[in-house]
Design a protein around this motif. Sequence first.
Motif, PDB file in Angstrom:
ATOM      1  N   PHE A  95     -54.020 -45.769  16.299  1.00 31.47           N
ATOM      2  CA  PHE A  95     -53.773 -46.589  15.112  1.00 31.47           C
ATOM      3  C   PHE A  95     -52.689 -45.946  14.253  1.00 31.47           C
ATOM      4  CE2 PHE A  95     -58.184 -47.070  16.487  1.00 31.47           C
ATOM      5  CZ  PHE A  95     -58.222 -48.436  16.733  1.00 31.47           C
ATOM      6  N   SER A  96     -52.359 -46.556  13.145  1.00 33.78           N
ATOM      7  CA  SER A  96     -51.275 -46.067  12.284  1.00 33.78           C
ATOM      8  C   SER A  96     -51.540 -44.649  11.798  1.00 33.78           C
ATOM      9  CB  SER A  96     -51.102 -47.002  11.078  1.00 33.78           C
ATOM     10  OG  SER A  96     -50.761 -48.307  11.511  1.00 33.78           O
ATOM     11  N   LEU A  97     -50.507 -43.830  11.799  1.00 33.11           N
ATOM     12  CA  LEU A  97     -50.625 -42.461  11.297  1.00 33.11           C
ATOM     13  C   LEU A  97     -50.567 -42.463   9.774  1.00 33.11           C
ATOM     14  CD1 LEU A  97     -48.261 -40.657  13.828  1.00 33.11           C
ATOM     15  CD2 LEU A  97     -50.759 -40.596  13.791  1.00 33.11           C
ATOM     16  N   PRO A  98     -51.308 -41.565   9.141  1.00 37.39           N
ATOM     17  CA  PRO A  98     -51.396 -41.556   7.675  1.00 37.39           C
ATOM     18  C   PRO A  98     -50.210 -40.870   6.996  1.00 37.39           C
ATOM     19  CG  PRO A  98     -52.766 -39.807   8.568  1.00 37.39           C
ATOM     20  CD  PRO A  98     -52.192 -40.533   9.751  1.00 37.39           C
ATOM     21  N   TYR A  99     -48.985 -41.262   7.396  1.00 36.77           N
ATOM     22  CA  TYR A  99     -47.788 -40.647   6.809  1.00 36.77           C
ATOM     23  C   TYR A  99     -46.735 -41.724   6.565  1.00 36.77           C
ATOM     24  CZ  TYR A  99     -49.953 -36.441   8.785  1.00 36.77           C
ATOM     25  OH  TYR A  99     -50.832 -35.441   9.115  1.00 36.77           O
ATOM     26  N   ARG A 100     -45.859 -41.433   5.607  1.00 36.16           N
ATOM     27  CA  ARG A 100     -44.765 -42.357   5.313  1.00 36.16           C
ATOM     28  C   ARG A 100     -43.661 -42.232   6.368  1.00 36.16           C
ATOM     29  NH1 ARG A 100     -43.992 -41.394  -1.230  1.00 36.16           N
ATOM     30  NH2 ARG A 100     -46.054 -42.207  -1.864  1.00 36.16           N
ATOM     31  N   PRO A 101     -42.785 -43.247   6.465  1.00 32.65           N
ATOM     32  CA  PRO A 101     -41.682 -43.162   7.428  1.00 32.65           C
ATOM     33  C   PRO A 101     -40.828 -41.913   7.201  1.00 32.65           C
ATOM     34  CG  PRO A 101     -41.893 -45.401   6.590  1.00 32.65           C
ATOM     35  CD  PRO A 101     -42.816 -44.560   5.768  1.00 32.65           C
ATOM     36  N   TYR A 137     -51.987 -48.868  24.469  1.00 24.79           N
ATOM     37  CA  TYR A 137     -51.997 -48.061  23.250  1.00 24.79           C
ATOM     38  C   TYR A 137     -50.745 -47.207  23.116  1.00 24.79           C
ATOM     39  CZ  TYR A 137     -56.743 -49.513  22.217  1.00 24.79           C
ATOM     40  OH  TYR A 137     -57.856 -50.265  21.894  1.00 24.79           O
ATOM     41  N   LEU A 138     -50.135 -46.862  24.243  1.00 23.75           N
ATOM     42  CA  LEU A 138     -48.853 -46.155  24.168  1.00 23.75           C
ATOM     43  C   LEU A 138     -47.832 -46.991  23.416  1.00 23.75           C
ATOM     44  CD1 LEU A 138     -48.148 -44.488  27.653  1.00 23.75           C
ATOM     45  CD2 LEU A 138     -48.348 -43.349  25.441  1.00 23.75           C
ATOM     46  N   ASN A 139     -47.885 -48.309  23.641  1.00 23.36           N
ATOM     47  CA  ASN A 139     -46.955 -49.218  22.983  1.00 23.36           C
ATOM     48  C   ASN A 139     -47.126 -49.223  21.463  1.00 23.36           C
ATOM     49  OD1 ASN A 139     -45.945 -49.973  25.466  1.00 23.36           O
ATOM     50  ND2 ASN A 139     -47.225 -51.806  25.640  1.00 23.36           N
ATOM     51  N   TYR A 186     -40.595 -46.003  31.600  1.00 27.25           N
ATOM     52  CA  TYR A 186     -41.274 -46.515  30.409  1.00 27.25           C
ATOM     53  C   TYR A 186     -40.347 -46.454  29.192  1.00 27.25           C
ATOM     54  CZ  TYR A 186     -44.638 -47.022  26.632  1.00 27.25           C
ATOM     55  OH  TYR A 186     -45.286 -47.446  25.499  1.00 27.25           O
ATOM     56  N   PHE A 187     -39.650 -45.331  29.042  1.00 28.80           N
ATOM     57  CA  PHE A 187     -38.730 -45.181  27.896  1.00 28.80           C
ATOM     58  C   PHE A 187     -37.640 -46.249  27.935  1.00 28.80           C
ATOM     59  CE2 PHE A 187     -39.705 -40.366  28.201  1.00 28.80           C
ATOM     60  CZ  PHE A 187     -40.872 -40.544  27.468  1.00 28.80           C
ATOM     61  N   VAL A 188     -37.070 -46.479  29.117  1.00 28.01           N
ATOM     62  CA  VAL A 188     -36.000 -47.466  29.260  1.00 28.01           C
ATOM     63  C   VAL A 188     -36.509 -48.868  28.947  1.00 28.01           C
ATOM     64  CG1 VAL A 188     -34.446 -48.590  30.915  1.00 28.01           C
ATOM     65  CG2 VAL A 188     -34.687 -46.088  30.915  1.00 28.01           C
ATOM     66  N   GLN A 189     -37.673 -49.196  29.494  1.00 29.72           N
ATOM     67  CA  GLN A 189     -38.242 -50.531  29.263  1.00 29.72           C
ATOM     68  C   GLN A 189     -38.537 -50.782  27.788  1.00 29.72           C
ATOM     69  OE1 GLN A 189     -41.646 -50.516  31.871  1.00 29.72           O
ATOM     70  NE2 GLN A 189     -40.476 -51.141  33.682  1.00 29.72           N
TER      71      GLN A 189
END
Length: 262
Positions: free
Chosen positions: A148-154, A173-175, A224-227
């Motif tokens: 889930f979302s990390l508790p930090y700002r961009p 979940y990697l996505n 995966y990185f390219v896709q």
Amino acid sequence: MSRRPVNPARRIGDGVNIPFVGAVQSKSRSSPLLSIGLVVVGAILVIGYFYSGSGEPSSEIEVVSKVEGGVSCTLEVQRALPILKKAYGDSMRKVLHVGPDTCPVVSKLLKEQDTEAWGVEPYELDDTDTSCKSLVRKGIVRVADIKFSLPYRPKSFSVVIVSDALEYLSPKYLNKTLPELMRVSADGLVIFSGYPGQRRAKGAELSKFGRPAKLRSSSWWIRYFVQNRLEENEAASKKFEQASTKRSYKPACQVFHLKSHH
């Protein structure tokens, strides 16, 4: 807490042809002195094989000494910190590490001058020492589900390093997780991942992680990185390779350098 790394991609016995082993076996019915002599010669050749080159033990010696503990890419991060500092320079002054056993990594980074460090432990902390409890109490290390979302700002951190965590995530979940790691990094994301076939370090229990580790090949990761339009950080990757060669450092895990999204 301590897990020892290994490079099973170069295990002894997997494709290593040690001279005279077959000869010793085929001559087993010969005289005792001949058998003993062959064993001694074989032992000398094996030792010479491991120590050939620079006069120091090669990586195969490390494999033998570390195979019992299994592989820990988080421990490998600690070994690689001097190399990462050469590759990323001033960007290593504000670092987030994401992965199990993050406390030792954060503690080591905090000992460096002019370095700020934080950690995310993806799983519940068990039997932590007082130092780790102190980091958690201060909010330097957090326990958070990285699905889930990390508790930090961009762009809260210059460099984000992740180890021993993505292997437990399905592509679904990697996505979600990789874009989050990108979001909170400003100058790059570094991924330490095990090789297929590696044995996991003790403590990586299925009951804790919920699913077995999926150790993926470098070709799988690159595809995966390219896709997903994730670009390699070519400058950092080149500097990392140069520093590794200069220091005779051979990673026990796969290391990928990705650009942050801007």
